[in-house]
Write an enzyme that holds these catalytic residues in place. Structure first.
Site, PDB file in Angstrom:
ATOM      1  N   LYS A  12       0.858  -1.180   0.000  1.00  0.00           N
ATOM      2  CA  LYS A  12       0.000   0.000   0.000  1.00  0.00           C
ATOM      3  C   LYS A  12       0.898   1.234   0.000  1.00  0.00           C
ATOM      4  O   LYS A  12       1.884   1.289   0.734  1.00  0.00           O
ATOM      5  CB  LYS A  12      -0.885  -0.006   1.243  1.00  0.00           C
ATOM      6  CG  LYS A  12      -1.603   1.311   1.532  1.00  0.00           C
ATOM      7  CD  LYS A  12      -1.382   1.808   2.962  1.00  0.00           C
ATOM      8  CE  LYS A  12       0.036   2.113   3.284  1.00  0.00           C
ATOM      9  NZ  LYS A  12       0.266   2.705   4.634  1.00  0.00           N
ATOM     10  N   ASP A 139      -5.289   0.368   8.009  1.00  0.00           N
ATOM     11  CA  ASP A 139      -5.038   0.139   6.589  1.00  0.00           C
ATOM     12  C   ASP A 139      -5.808  -1.047   6.017  1.00  0.00           C
ATOM     13  O   ASP A 139      -5.823  -1.236   4.797  1.00  0.00           O
ATOM     14  CB  ASP A 139      -3.541  -0.106   6.349  1.00  0.00           C
ATOM     15  CG  ASP A 139      -2.708   1.154   6.456  1.00  0.00           C
ATOM     16  OD1 ASP A 139      -3.271   2.256   6.292  1.00  0.00           O
ATOM     17  OD2 ASP A 139      -1.485   1.046   6.693  1.00  0.00           O
TER      18      ASP A 139
END
Length: 294
Positions: A12, A139
């Site tokens: 990410k 996340d």
């Protein structure tokens, strides 16, 4: 029917990250534009039927990831099992390639991959995965989506966005662990977040240049405290004297991974080879940033 399922768990990347002041619960409001790397910068997870939940880990990051109860893959599996009322288990195997404590959500990506694969293996409603994702970390909801998105709130508010094209980039990690907790603590100690506001909707950019120009007006609020805590951290721009210069360089998340954006993938690959030659101990990947290949 398949007896096993496998998927990538890609890095990410925060193209910007605005952080609000610490809240009474110890968390922070976030505002971030998140994208995902290609298979060049990803872990890989495989699941198979089993009577119990087990995890094995191999790869360069296996020792750091571990197989204990605090591994997010096992936490995700147990949370999904409980939420959906599943009695049987699964054998999970993680090929850990992403660096740990690196600001690229490797553990969260692995947890999201576990939620996706176990949803298929156990043939359960995907809503169960979306219910447990916010409990696993800020996340995980955006990693579960796996598409370019604004990540807001404490990470639970995820809004997909459209980018003009995949973004050629280098991910560069100098091999310095940068745990999230101390970085946030340093941010809080400095009184960070007092001017926090969410940015408006993502403009409709005609091309990559427009996006990069807009990103230049944003920031990563955790970059300064991370650099203060780890003076050995150096942006790759300080050593990247190769033939191609990046359009923009910024730290991702709480560090220590930097993302360098380029006009073309060839330019990113050329610069990545130069960086590898200059710093062979570093983790360097040229990739396209956008939606995840799941």
């Amino acid at each position: 029917m398949p007896t096993s399922f496998s998927t990538y768990a890609p890095a990410k990347v925060n193209l910007f990250l605005h952080v609000g002041p610490v809240k009474p619960n110890g968390r922070h409001e976030l505002d971030s534009l998140v994208v995902f790397a290609g298979p060049e910068a990803a872990d890989r997870l495989t699941v198979e039927p089993s009577d119990s939940l087990t995890l094995s880990v191999t790869g360069p990051g296996a020792d750091e990831a571990g197989t204990g109860a605090d591994n997010l893959v096992l936490k995700a599996a147990r949370a999904l099992q409980a939420e959906a009322g599943i009695r049987h288990g699964a054998a999970l195997h993680l090929e850990k390639s992403l660096p740990v404590a690196a600001g690229i959500g490797g553990g969260s990506a692995d947890a999201a991959a576990a939620l996706r694969l176990l949803t298929r293996l156990w043939d359960i409603n995907p809503r169960h995965a979306h219910t447990v994702a916010p409990q696993l970390g800020g996340d995980v909801p955006v990693a579960l989506l796996g598409q370019p998105a604004f990540m807001r709130g404490e990470g639970e508010r995820v809004t997909p966005v459209r980018l003009p094209a995949p973004i050629p980039a280098i991910l560069f990690n100098p091999g310095i662990a940068c745990p999230t907790g101390p970085v946030f603590a340093a941010f809080d100690a400095a009184g960070g977040g007092a001017d926090f506001t969410e940015c408006g909707p993502l403009p409709d950019f005609a091309d990559l240049g427009g996006l990069v120009g807009w990103l230049a007006g944003q920031r990563n609020d955790l970059e300064a405290p991370a650099l203060a805590l780890h003076p050995a951290l150096k942006s790759p721009e300080r050593t990247l004297n190769g033939p191609k210069s990046p359009l923009m360089t910024r730290m991702s998340g709480s560090g220590a991974t930097f993302v360098c954006l380029y006009e073309t993938l060839d330019a990113a690959r050329e610069s990545a080879e130069f960086l590898k030659a200059q710093q062979p101990e570093a983790w360097v990947r040229a990739t396209l940033l956008g939606g995840a290949i799941l």
